[in-house]
Design an enzyme around this catalytic site. Structure first.
Site, PDB file in Angstrom:
ATOM      1  N   SER A 195     -36.028 -34.110  52.511  1.00  0.00           N
ATOM      2  CA  SER A 195     -35.982 -32.665  52.724  1.00  0.00           C
ATOM      3  C   SER A 195     -37.086 -31.993  51.921  1.00  0.00           C
ATOM      4  O   SER A 195     -37.107 -32.073  50.686  1.00  0.00           O
ATOM      5  CB  SER A 195     -34.623 -32.114  52.295  1.00  0.00           C
ATOM      6  OG  SER A 195     -34.715 -30.700  52.238  1.00  0.00           O
TER       7      SER A 195
ATOM      8  N   HIS B 254     -37.210 -33.393  57.067  1.00  0.00           N
ATOM      9  CA  HIS B 254     -36.147 -32.399  57.246  1.00  0.00           C
ATOM     10  C   HIS B 254     -36.647 -31.071  56.698  1.00  0.00           C
ATOM     11  O   HIS B 254     -37.080 -30.976  55.551  1.00  0.00           O
ATOM     12  CB  HIS B 254     -34.898 -32.880  56.501  1.00  0.00           C
ATOM     13  CG  HIS B 254     -33.688 -32.025  56.707  1.00  0.00           C
ATOM     14  ND1 HIS B 254     -32.892 -32.105  57.823  1.00  0.00           N
ATOM     15  CD2 HIS B 254     -33.130 -31.076  55.917  1.00  0.00           C
ATOM     16  CE1 HIS B 254     -31.892 -31.247  57.713  1.00  0.00           C
ATOM     17  NE2 HIS B 254     -32.018 -30.592  56.567  1.00  0.00           N
TER      18      HIS B 254
ATOM     19  N   ASP C 165     -35.690 -27.207  55.979  1.00  0.00           N
ATOM     20  CA  ASP C 165     -34.559 -26.297  55.780  1.00  0.00           C
ATOM     21  C   ASP C 165     -34.998 -24.849  55.889  1.00  0.00           C
ATOM     22  O   ASP C 165     -35.754 -24.357  55.057  1.00  0.00           O
ATOM     23  CB  ASP C 165     -33.956 -26.532  54.388  1.00  0.00           C
ATOM     24  CG  ASP C 165     -33.148 -27.805  54.352  1.00  0.00           C
ATOM     25  OD1 ASP C 165     -32.227 -27.940  55.171  1.00  0.00           O
ATOM     26  OD2 ASP C 165     -33.445 -28.671  53.510  1.00  0.00           O
TER      27      ASP C 165
ATOM     28  N   MET D 137     -33.846 -21.064  55.755  1.00  0.00           N
ATOM     29  CA  MET D 137     -32.755 -20.212  55.247  1.00  0.00           C
ATOM     30  C   MET D 137     -33.168 -18.745  55.357  1.00  0.00           C
ATOM     31  O   MET D 137     -34.277 -18.384  54.969  1.00  0.00           O
ATOM     32  CB  MET D 137     -32.493 -20.553  53.783  1.00  0.00           C
ATOM     33  CG  MET D 137     -32.163 -22.013  53.559  1.00  0.00           C
ATOM     34  SD  MET D 137     -31.970 -22.348  51.808  1.00  0.00           S
ATOM     35  CE  MET D 137     -31.536 -24.091  51.880  1.00  0.00           C
TER      36      MET D 137
ATOM     37  N   HIS E 273     -33.615 -27.546  60.378  1.00  0.00           N
ATOM     38  CA  HIS E 273     -32.230 -27.154  60.096  1.00  0.00           C
ATOM     39  C   HIS E 273     -32.176 -25.640  59.904  1.00  0.00           C
ATOM     40  O   HIS E 273     -32.602 -25.127  58.863  1.00  0.00           O
ATOM     41  CB  HIS E 273     -31.781 -27.902  58.823  1.00  0.00           C
ATOM     42  CG  HIS E 273     -30.381 -27.625  58.412  1.00  0.00           C
ATOM     43  ND1 HIS E 273     -29.874 -28.071  57.202  1.00  0.00           N
ATOM     44  CD2 HIS E 273     -29.364 -26.957  59.023  1.00  0.00           C
ATOM     45  CE1 HIS E 273     -28.610 -27.689  57.097  1.00  0.00           C
ATOM     46  NE2 HIS E 273     -28.285 -27.001  58.180  1.00  0.00           N
TER      47      HIS E 273
ATOM     48  N   MET F 189     -30.405 -22.609  58.939  1.00  0.00           N
ATOM     49  CA  MET F 189     -29.266 -21.981  58.255  1.00  0.00           C
ATOM     50  C   MET F 189     -29.492 -20.477  58.379  1.00  0.00           C
ATOM     51  O   MET F 189     -29.893 -19.797  57.435  1.00  0.00           O
ATOM     52  CB  MET F 189     -29.228 -22.438  56.793  1.00  0.00           C
ATOM     53  CG  MET F 189     -28.752 -23.871  56.652  1.00  0.00           C
ATOM     54  SD  MET F 189     -29.270 -24.616  55.109  1.00  0.00           S
ATOM     55  CE  MET F 189     -30.897 -25.134  55.574  1.00  0.00           C
TER      56      MET F 189
ATOM     57  N   MET G  18     -22.430 -31.575  56.807  1.00  0.00           N
ATOM     58  CA  MET G  18     -22.956 -31.073  55.529  1.00  0.00           C
ATOM     59  C   MET G  18     -22.079 -31.605  54.395  1.00  0.00           C
ATOM     60  O   MET G  18     -20.852 -31.512  54.450  1.00  0.00           O
ATOM     61  CB  MET G  18     -22.943 -29.535  55.494  1.00  0.00           C
ATOM     62  CG  MET G  18     -24.003 -28.856  56.352  1.00  0.00           C
ATOM     63  SD  MET G  18     -25.713 -29.324  56.001  1.00  0.00           S
ATOM     64  CE  MET G  18     -25.889 -28.864  54.276  1.00  0.00           C
TER      65      MET G  18
ATOM     66  N   GLY H 184     -27.606 -23.911  51.151  1.00  0.00           N
ATOM     67  CA  GLY H 184     -28.251 -22.782  50.471  1.00  0.00           C
ATOM     68  C   GLY H 184     -29.216 -23.230  49.392  1.00  0.00           C
ATOM     69  O   GLY H 184     -30.229 -22.579  49.161  1.00  0.00           O
ATOM     70  N   PHE H 185     -28.908 -24.349  48.762  1.00  0.00           N
ATOM     71  CA  PHE H 185     -29.728 -24.785  47.635  1.00  0.00           C
ATOM     72  C   PHE H 185     -29.808 -26.312  47.586  1.00  0.00           C
ATOM     73  O   PHE H 185     -28.830 -26.991  47.942  1.00  0.00           O
ATOM     74  CB  PHE H 185     -29.136 -24.279  46.307  1.00  0.00           C
ATOM     75  CG  PHE H 185     -29.040 -22.783  46.256  1.00  0.00           C
ATOM     76  CD1 PHE H 185     -30.119 -22.019  45.813  1.00  0.00           C
ATOM     77  CD2 PHE H 185     -27.894 -22.135  46.704  1.00  0.00           C
ATOM     78  CE1 PHE H 185     -30.042 -20.627  45.819  1.00  0.00           C
ATOM     79  CE2 PHE H 185     -27.807 -20.740  46.707  1.00  0.00           C
ATOM     80  CZ  PHE H 185     -28.888 -19.989  46.253  1.00  0.00           C
ATOM     81  N   GLY H 186     -30.936 -26.816  47.139  1.00  0.00           N
ATOM     82  CA  GLY H 186     -31.068 -28.242  46.886  1.00  0.00           C
ATOM     83  C   GLY H 186     -30.436 -28.572  45.541  1.00  0.00           C
ATOM     84  O   GLY H 186     -30.065 -27.671  44.782  1.00  0.00           O
ATOM     85  N   GLY H 187     -30.299 -29.846  45.271  1.00  0.00           N
ATOM     86  CA  GLY H 187     -29.873 -30.288  43.947  1.00  0.00           C
ATOM     87  C   GLY H 187     -28.402 -30.107  43.623  1.00  0.00           C
ATOM     88  O   GLY H 187     -28.012 -30.147  42.461  1.00  0.00           O
TER      89      GLY H 187
ATOM     90  N   ASP I 102     -26.227 -34.432  54.755  1.00  0.00           N
ATOM     91  CA  ASP I 102     -27.216 -33.580  54.095  1.00  0.00           C
ATOM     92  C   ASP I 102     -26.561 -32.887  52.899  1.00  0.00           C
ATOM     93  O   ASP I 102     -25.602 -32.130  53.069  1.00  0.00           O
ATOM     94  CB  ASP I 102     -27.716 -32.540  55.123  1.00  0.00           C
ATOM     95  CG  ASP I 102     -28.770 -31.593  54.584  1.00  0.00           C
ATOM     96  OD1 ASP I 102     -29.274 -31.825  53.467  1.00  0.00           O
ATOM     97  OD2 ASP I 102     -29.090 -30.615  55.284  1.00  0.00           O
ATOM     98  N   GLY I 103     -27.109 -33.162  51.713  1.00  0.00           N
ATOM     99  CA  GLY I 103     -26.630 -32.498  50.498  1.00  0.00           C
ATOM    100  C   GLY I 103     -26.101 -33.496  49.483  1.00  0.00           C
ATOM    101  O   GLY I 103     -25.138 -34.205  49.751  1.00  0.00           O
ATOM    102  N   GLY I 104     -26.785 -33.565  48.354  1.00  0.00           N
ATOM    103  CA  GLY I 104     -26.329 -34.449  47.282  1.00  0.00           C
ATOM    104  C   GLY I 104     -26.436 -35.929  47.628  1.00  0.00           C
ATOM    105  O   GLY I 104     -25.710 -36.760  47.074  1.00  0.00           O
TER     106      GLY I 104
ATOM    107  N   GLY J 101     -33.238 -34.590  49.421  1.00  0.00           N
ATOM    108  CA  GLY J 101     -34.293 -33.781  48.829  1.00  0.00           C
ATOM    109  C   GLY J 101     -34.591 -34.238  47.416  1.00  0.00           C
ATOM    110  O   GLY J 101     -35.510 -35.026  47.167  1.00  0.00           O
TER     111      GLY J 101
HETATM  112  C1  DX5 Z   1     -28.917 -27.658  51.614  1.00  0.00           C
HETATM  113  C2  DX5 Z   1     -30.004 -28.138  52.533  1.00  0.00           C
HETATM  114  C3  DX5 Z   1     -30.418 -29.510  52.228  1.00  0.00           C
HETATM  115  C4  DX5 Z   1     -31.063 -29.683  50.880  1.00  0.00           C
HETATM  116  C5  DX5 Z   1     -30.604 -30.990  50.336  1.00  0.00           C
HETATM  117  O1  DX5 Z   1     -28.752 -26.311  51.779  1.00  0.00           O
HETATM  118  O2  DX5 Z   1     -29.556 -28.098  53.876  1.00  0.00           O
HETATM  119  O3  DX5 Z   1     -31.229 -30.092  53.247  1.00  0.00           O
HETATM  120  O4  DX5 Z   1     -32.457 -29.664  50.923  1.00  0.00           O
HETATM  121  O5  DX5 Z   1     -31.067 -31.114  49.040  1.00  0.00           O
HETATM  122  P1  DX5 Z   1     -30.529 -32.212  48.030  1.00  0.00           P
HETATM  123  O6  DX5 Z   1     -30.817 -33.553  48.634  1.00  0.00           O
HETATM  124  O7  DX5 Z   1     -31.318 -31.939  46.803  1.00  0.00           O
HETATM  125  O8  DX5 Z   1     -29.038 -31.982  47.865  1.00  0.00           O
HETATM  126 ZN    ZN Z   2     -30.718 -29.285  55.472  1.00  0.00          ZN
END
Ligand code: DX5
Ligand code: ZN
Length: 227
Positions: free
Chosen positions: A6, A31, A33, A35, A64, A66, A135, A140-143, A173-175, A195
């Site tokens: 991502s 990927h 994202d 937003m 993606h 959002m 999901m 909304g946020f990475g990490g 997707d996510g974590g 990501g």
């Molecule tokens: C979350 C996004 C993800 C995000 C994942 O809102 O849809 O694609 O980039 O990031 P990580 O892998 O850091 O959780």
């Molecule tokens: Zn995503």
């Protein structure tokens, strides 16, 4: 098994170089994202960035959305070079027409389900989509930290796929890191967005190769063959 880094986790001042780094690292998909600051409490980037990246790589662009009003964005992301456009099941009454519009634009269709949304929200559309995105964090946020309660949704999505012999991919997707990717692979996922756990590595090639090895080793289909 598909590994999709991502770009959200990459340095925005170097998106072009980072996309190239992901491709050279052997990633299958990129990927992206998107937003809008309404559907999620954050703004990322728009179709102009996707368009600027398109000539730099041959990777499959997994876009993606959002976004609260994807209908006003579909054409511009299709023209910018998206290969697949993902919309959210939370948009309820609009899902059917959004799927139709994405197909009409000649793009693959993904349908995403947020952690608080029941997986049954996606059930009416399974025959019309190319991919179901489960999901594993609130978008909304990475990490963020992987939400383990989402694993049964992956199992259910995989069970439906087998029962009805449908071809849709199951993306998470996510974590996603090497450990959570293995858990998702065992539950039936075949497409892994990551990501922070990938772009954070200086040696992205080694990180992608390791994640690929781990998810392949946890592929239930291969386990069946070994028996
Ligand atoms: C979350 C996004 C993800 C995000 C994942 O809102 O849809 O694609 O980039 O990031 P990580 O892998 O850091 O959780
Ligand atoms: Zn995503």
């Amino acid at each position: 098994m598909i590994i999709a880094p991502s770009l959200l986790a990459a340095n925005p001042a170097r998106f072009g170089q980072e996309a190239g780094r992901a491709e050279r690292a052997g990633a299958d998909w990129l990927h992206l994202d998107i937003m809008d600051g309404q559907f999620v409490p954050n703004i990322s980037f728009g179709s102009g960035v996707v368009k600027a990246l398109r000539p730099l790589t041959k990777m499959f662009f997994d876009v993606h959305l959002m976004c609260f009003k994807p209908e006003i964005l579909l054409e511009q992301f299709a023209a910018a070079g998206a290969d697949q456009i993902i919309i959210h099941a939370e948009l309820d009454g609009q899902v059917e027409s959004l799927i139709w519009k994405i197909k009409k634009l000649g793009k693959k269709v993904g349908l995403a389900v947020n952690p608080p949304t029941a997986i049954t929200a996606a059930q009416p559309y399974l025959e019309k989509i190319d991919m179901l995105l489960v999901m594993t964090v609130n978008p909304g946020f990475g990490g963020q930290t992987f939400i383990h309660e989402c694993l049964p949704k992956i199992q259910q999505a995989d069970a439906w796929r087998r029962e009805r012999a449908l071809p849709y991919r199951i993306e998470v997707d996510g974590g996603i890191n090497n450990q959570t990717a293995a858990e998702c692979a065992r539950a039936g996922a075949d497409t892994f967005v990551a990501g922070t756990s990938l772009f954070g590595h200086r040696n992205l090639k080694a990180a992608v190769a390791k994640m690929r090895k781990i998810v392949n080793a946890n592929d239930p289909a291969l386990a069946d063959l070994k028996v």
